[in-house]
Enzyme design. Structure first.
Site, mmCIF file in Angstrom:
data_model
loop_
_atom_site.group_PDB
_atom_site.id
_atom_site.type_symbol
_atom_site.label_atom_id
_atom_site.label_comp_id
_atom_site.label_asym_id
_atom_site.label_seq_id
_atom_site.Cartn_x
_atom_site.Cartn_y
_atom_site.Cartn_z
ATOM 1 N N GLY A 124 5.146 -10.716 41.133
ATOM 2 C CA GLY A 124 3.871 -11.269 41.570
ATOM 3 C C GLY A 124 4.003 -12.570 42.335
ATOM 4 N NE ARG B 294 8.653 -19.676 46.062
ATOM 5 C CZ ARG B 294 9.918 -20.015 46.213
ATOM 6 N NH1 ARG B 294 10.340 -21.150 45.734
ATOM 7 N NH2 ARG B 294 10.760 -19.229 46.847
ATOM 8 N N GLY C 261 5.711 -23.088 40.453
ATOM 9 C CA GLY C 261 4.827 -22.642 41.520
ATOM 10 C C GLY C 261 4.769 -23.557 42.726
ATOM 11 C CG ASP D 248 10.312 -9.213 45.084
ATOM 12 O OD1 ASP D 248 11.412 -8.641 45.013
ATOM 13 O OD2 ASP D 248 10.194 -10.457 45.035
#
Length: 522
Positions: free
Chosen positions: A100, A103, A135, A269
């Site tokens: 996911g 950051r 992040g 990703d």
């Protein structure tokens, strides 16, 4: 600012029902609502005025307090609902589960001149997907992303873009070399722009969780908004969608090979569903032509993401996407046929691209062998890729292969004194055959040079150049940042005032951190 906000992702897709910003597994949702983290003393240090215009922003907007606050993460544009996307991914060949936007925070979507854009901040604070990280991002990596994404756009490489680069005024702790010696660095935020930031991993996470309902919802949404010529909802539609993703991915990687770009971390990703270069982390540009080179310290041992293997990794990643979409298609052969097309098209497209780099446009059965020998020769001694291919256009097809036949490309060799004996003979034989092959082309030397110079850039964001801009910015100077930004807008043009940047990597940069290999630390 008078932006035409047209949000779709966070209005048409299922949201995480939990609104607390805590690290967790997010189930049956495409995203989580999350606001950027406020910063202590934000300042905008550079903007892409050209991209701003494409979004409907004016020069006055870019100078406004509102722009500074929104694009540093200090405030949210009224009526918008920022969010972080949920996705998974294969990292270095292994399934990593939920990843996911750890950051990155998506601000909103804009429509302008019949084009759709999503805007997100990278480095704007933690999200439910941050795992053990903070992040945030630092100036070092943010400059690299900001400069490179815009440079790639002007090189005509499919890419995400960058609108702005902001300092946060905060210090961020980072271990650059992953060697247990972290240091504080300047915090920064980049605003990234693309039609969508959807990745292969967005589809993988639902498939891995056997959540066919949301896999179908996300696929239909993607087709509706980004492949509108496909009628969504049928097996044939999902197959056509996969075929187009496959073709776009291949085209992107062929462009990478053309300009000597190495992504460095081609995890699923980090693979855009639109075939855009996304996530500029430990990327690098080939200095010496070396098929085995990788810029990523994490990849140093196995070199999975090396320059010469990028095309194979693209295929491997597409296999993972095919597996993810399988529940919607349930036809192994149809998917495998598309993957086989990738293999076949790669051979054809790569050959065509390499031929264009050396000015061969007609068909000849021996071209593949000629190019194979060229790639071997380029690795006999360290040879600068950019300089060699740019300068080979200066060789007349009728010139004799005598004692000075290498003069036009001599500047490309890092150790010219090594070009003797067997190495010299191999080059002499190759150039003799190359000039004979050029005789079959019907265009003039001038026309050929123009075509070659349109695919072989003179200026790329060499690794040491990015580091010089970083070193300058760390001291509060941004003149080099702007100089490179302007230079790289016209990478194929002669720019006499910038000739010093058309040069081999200086020796001091050979092993300097940031100039040779990089970690994912940002």
């Amino acid at each position: 600012m008078n932006l035409n906000i047209k949000d779709t992702f966070n209005t048409e897709l299922p949201a995480d029902p939990v609104h607390e910003n805590t690290r967790r597994q997010v189930m049956q949702a495409c995203f989580s609502f999350v606001a950027p983290k406020s910063t202590s003393k934000p300042s905008i240090i550079h903007t892409s005025n050209e991209l701003a215009k494409d979004l409907g922003l004016t020069e006055d907007d870019l100078k406004s307090e509102e722009f500074k606050n929104i694009f540093s993460g200090n405030s949210v544009l009224p009526g918008t609902n920022p969010y972080a996307m949920c996705y998974g991914g294969h990292q270095f060949g292994n399934w990593a589960g939920q990843l996911g936007d750890g950051r990155a925070i998506n601000l909103f979507e804009v429509t302008h001149n019949n084009k759709k854009w999503a805007l997100q901040l990278k480095g704007a604070g933690e999200t439910p997907y941050s795992r053990t990280a903070d992040g945030l991002a630092v100036l070092r990596s943010s400059i690299r992303e900001y400069l490179c994404s815009e440079a790639m756009y002007h090189l005509r490489v499919p890419t995400t873009r960058a609108l702005s680069l902001a300092l946060t005024g905060d210090q961020v702790l980072r271990d650059v070399l992953y060697n247990g010696n972290p240091e504080y660095e300047k915090g920064a935020v980049v605003c990234r722009v693309a039609p969508t930031f959807l990745r292969f991993g967005n589809f993988e996470i639902f498939s891995a969780r056997q959540d066919k309902k949301n896999l179908k919802t996300l696929s239909d949404y993607t087709i509706k908004h980004f492949f509108p010529h496909i009628k969504e909802g049928t097996k044939e539609a999902y197959l056509q969608f996969f075929r187009e993703v496959t073709n776009n991915t291949l085209d992107m990687i062929i462009h990478w090979q053309r300009v000597g770009f190495v992504h460095g971390v081609m995890n699923t990703d980090n693979m855009s569903i639109l075939g855009l270069t996304i996530d500029y982390g430990p990327y690098g540009w080939l200095e010496g032509y070396e098929e085995g080179w990788t810029p990523n310290t994490t990849d140093r041992q196995y070199k999975r993401y090396r320059y010469g293997n990028q095309i194979n990794i693209g295929l491997w990643n597409l296999y993972q996407l095919a597996n993810a979409l399988f529940p919607l298609i349930e036809d192994t052969k149809a998917l495998e046929d598309i993957l086989m097309e990738y293999r076949n098209n790669y051979s054809t497209k790569y050959l065509s691209m390499m031929k264009s780099k050396i000015g061969l446009f007609k068909s000849d059965e021996n071209d593949s062998e000629l190019l194979g020998r060229l790639e071997d020769n380029l690795q006999l001694t360290e040879t600068d890729m950019t300089i060699f291919f740019r300068n080979i256009s200066r060789i007349p097809k009728d010139s004799p292969t005598n004692e000075d036949f290498l003069d036009p490309v001599m500047d490309a060799f890092y150790a010219g004194e090594e070009v003797k004996g067997d190495i010299l003979e191999k080059w002499k034989l190759w150039f003799t055959d190359y000039k004979n092959r050029l005789q079959k082309e019907s265009i003039s030397d001038r026309q050929r040079a123009e075509k070659m110079n349109d695919v072989n850039p003179k200026y790329v964001l060499r690794n040491y150049m990015a580091q010089l801009a970083i070193d300058d910015a760390d001291k509060g100077g941004y003149s080099l940042l702007d100089e490179f930004f302007q230079l790289l807008k016209n990478p194929y043009q002669e720019q006499t005032q910038a000739e010093k940047w058309f040069a081999k990597r200086p020796e001091w940069a050979r092993h300097k951190v940031g100039c040779s290999m990089l970690s994912c630390s940002s």
